[in-house]
Design a protein around this motif. Sequence first.
Motif, PDB file in Angstrom:
ATOM      1  N   PRO A 170      15.829 104.507  83.942  1.00 52.12           N
ATOM      2  CA  PRO A 170      14.671 105.365  83.705  1.00 52.12           C
ATOM      3  C   PRO A 170      13.423 104.917  84.454  1.00 52.12           C
ATOM      4  CG  PRO A 170      14.994 103.896  81.843  1.00 52.12           C
ATOM      5  CD  PRO A 170      16.157 103.671  82.769  1.00 52.12           C
ATOM      6  N   PHE A 171      13.446 103.714  85.006  1.00 51.52           N
ATOM      7  CA  PHE A 171      12.250 103.197  85.671  1.00 51.52           C
ATOM      8  C   PHE A 171      12.118 103.686  87.115  1.00 51.52           C
ATOM      9  CE2 PHE A 171      13.530  99.930  82.515  1.00 51.52           C
ATOM     10  CZ  PHE A 171      12.523 100.185  81.606  1.00 51.52           C
ATOM     11  N   LYS A 172      13.238 104.124  87.701  1.00 52.42           N
ATOM     12  CA  LYS A 172      13.150 104.707  89.043  1.00 52.42           C
ATOM     13  C   LYS A 172      13.878 106.048  89.139  1.00 52.42           C
ATOM     14  CE  LYS A 172      17.048 102.031  90.911  1.00 52.42           C
ATOM     15  NZ  LYS A 172      17.487 101.168  92.036  1.00 52.42           N
ATOM     16  N   ASP A 173      14.345 106.558  87.991  1.00 53.37           N
ATOM     17  CA  ASP A 173      14.995 107.881  87.927  1.00 53.37           C
ATOM     18  C   ASP A 173      16.168 108.000  88.891  1.00 53.37           C
ATOM     19  OD1 ASP A 173      13.250 108.840  85.930  1.00 53.37           O
ATOM     20  OD2 ASP A 173      11.741 109.361  87.423  1.00 53.37           O
ATOM     21  N   THR A 174      16.979 106.971  88.952  1.00 52.46           N
ATOM     22  CA  THR A 174      18.193 106.980  89.759  1.00 52.46           C
ATOM     23  C   THR A 174      19.285 106.272  88.977  1.00 52.46           C
ATOM     24  OG1 THR A 174      17.694 104.868  90.838  1.00 52.46           O
ATOM     25  CG2 THR A 174      16.848 106.871  91.908  1.00 52.46           C
ATOM     26  N   PRO A 175      20.541 106.364  89.416  1.00 52.24           N
ATOM     27  CA  PRO A 175      21.587 105.580  88.758  1.00 52.24           C
ATOM     28  C   PRO A 175      21.303 104.088  88.891  1.00 52.24           C
ATOM     29  CG  PRO A 175      22.550 107.325  90.100  1.00 52.24           C
ATOM     30  CD  PRO A 175      21.090 107.297  90.425  1.00 52.24           C
ATOM     31  N   CYS A 176      21.649 103.325  87.869  1.00 48.69           N
ATOM     32  CA  CYS A 176      21.508 101.872  87.913  1.00 48.69           C
ATOM     33  C   CYS A 176      22.555 101.299  88.864  1.00 48.69           C
ATOM     34  CB  CYS A 176      21.691 101.289  86.514  1.00 48.69           C
ATOM     35  SG  CYS A 176      21.666  99.470  86.455  1.00 48.69           S
ATOM     36  N   THR A 177      22.182 100.294  89.631  1.00 47.73           N
ATOM     37  CA  THR A 177      23.118  99.644  90.559  1.00 47.73           C
ATOM     38  C   THR A 177      23.151  98.132  90.350  1.00 47.73           C
ATOM     39  OG1 THR A 177      21.376  99.520  92.245  1.00 47.73           O
ATOM     40  CG2 THR A 177      22.855 101.435  92.321  1.00 47.73           C
ATOM     41  N   LYS A 178      22.659  97.658  89.219  1.00 46.58           N
ATOM     42  CA  LYS A 178      22.620  96.215  88.976  1.00 46.58           C
ATOM     43  C   LYS A 178      24.036  95.659  88.899  1.00 46.58           C
ATOM     44  CE  LYS A 178      20.663  92.766  85.800  1.00 46.58           C
ATOM     45  NZ  LYS A 178      19.977  92.000  86.848  1.00 46.58           N
ATOM     46  N   VAL A 179      24.331  94.652  89.699  1.00 46.62           N
ATOM     47  CA  VAL A 179      25.629  93.996  89.806  1.00 46.62           C
ATOM     48  C   VAL A 179      26.644  94.859  90.556  1.00 46.62           C
ATOM     49  CG1 VAL A 179      27.565  92.910  88.592  1.00 46.62           C
ATOM     50  CG2 VAL A 179      25.239  92.648  87.723  1.00 46.62           C
TER      51      VAL A 179
END
Length: 279
Positions: free
Chosen positions: A28-37
């Motif tokens: 929600p902080f950049k309005d994109t899918p999360c890609t962490k890890v």
Amino acid sequence: MRIAEVFGFGIENHAQEAWEGRNAKACPFKDTPCTKVSATDPMGICSFSDGQAAAVVCPTRFLERNRIFKDAGRLAFGEGVQIAAFPEVRILKIAGDDGQRDRKIGKVDFLLGKVRDGKVIDFAALEVQAVYISGTTIRPSFDAYIATQGPSNSYVVEERRPDFRSSAQKRLVPQLQLKVPVFRRWGKKFFVVVDSQFFAALPSFPKTSQSNSELTWLSYPVEKAGVDYAMNDPDIIFSHWDDVANALREGVPPEPEEILEELQAKLSNKKKPPVIYET
């Protein structure tokens, strides 16, 4: 400390909106899918907490309301100014492998451009530093939390430790050593965004005035706000680069006499004396 936020929502937030966001693996902080890890199976942990104050473990977490750009831009260029944030700009040139074309290195997280009449007329640097978490893998706890989607947070109470020292010495310091001198030479402002727990764990160093600052810290408290967490107004710390570099340098050198005493003790060790060579 335990997990505080998953895909942008506090772990105690079990509202429909929160679980829709988690199931969509959205940031929600950049309005994109999360890609962490992983881009396909992200581990969307944003922060860890002691129950009140959070330590940010994903730099994207700092993009809440994009306030870091506005706060740094206001300090760099003043009130009522238009700014643009340019991510991942490289600032150093080295010779290419072919000996002809130059390559760029030294990527800055963001350059903030001062915009007037559609033209960039000035710029400043903005680095964002989250903390690493040490301990056993958190993946099983994270997967169990996502799978159950229940009101219990018992899956995420295992102990973890934010490794502020490693994050500062191994990650942040080399980055600053490479980049800050360039901006100091240019006479441009340099900002570092951290959370308040990260800054509190840094060695102390002298402070200076805003006009004399070469390295300005924005230390944001990320605190419990109901079932979620919020990034509140930052502490602003102005500093000279040399003072920061000295404070963050690993260790304090002993007196030469202490080194001589240590070497003499090793030389006198009859069980394992050092080899002596003739020159």
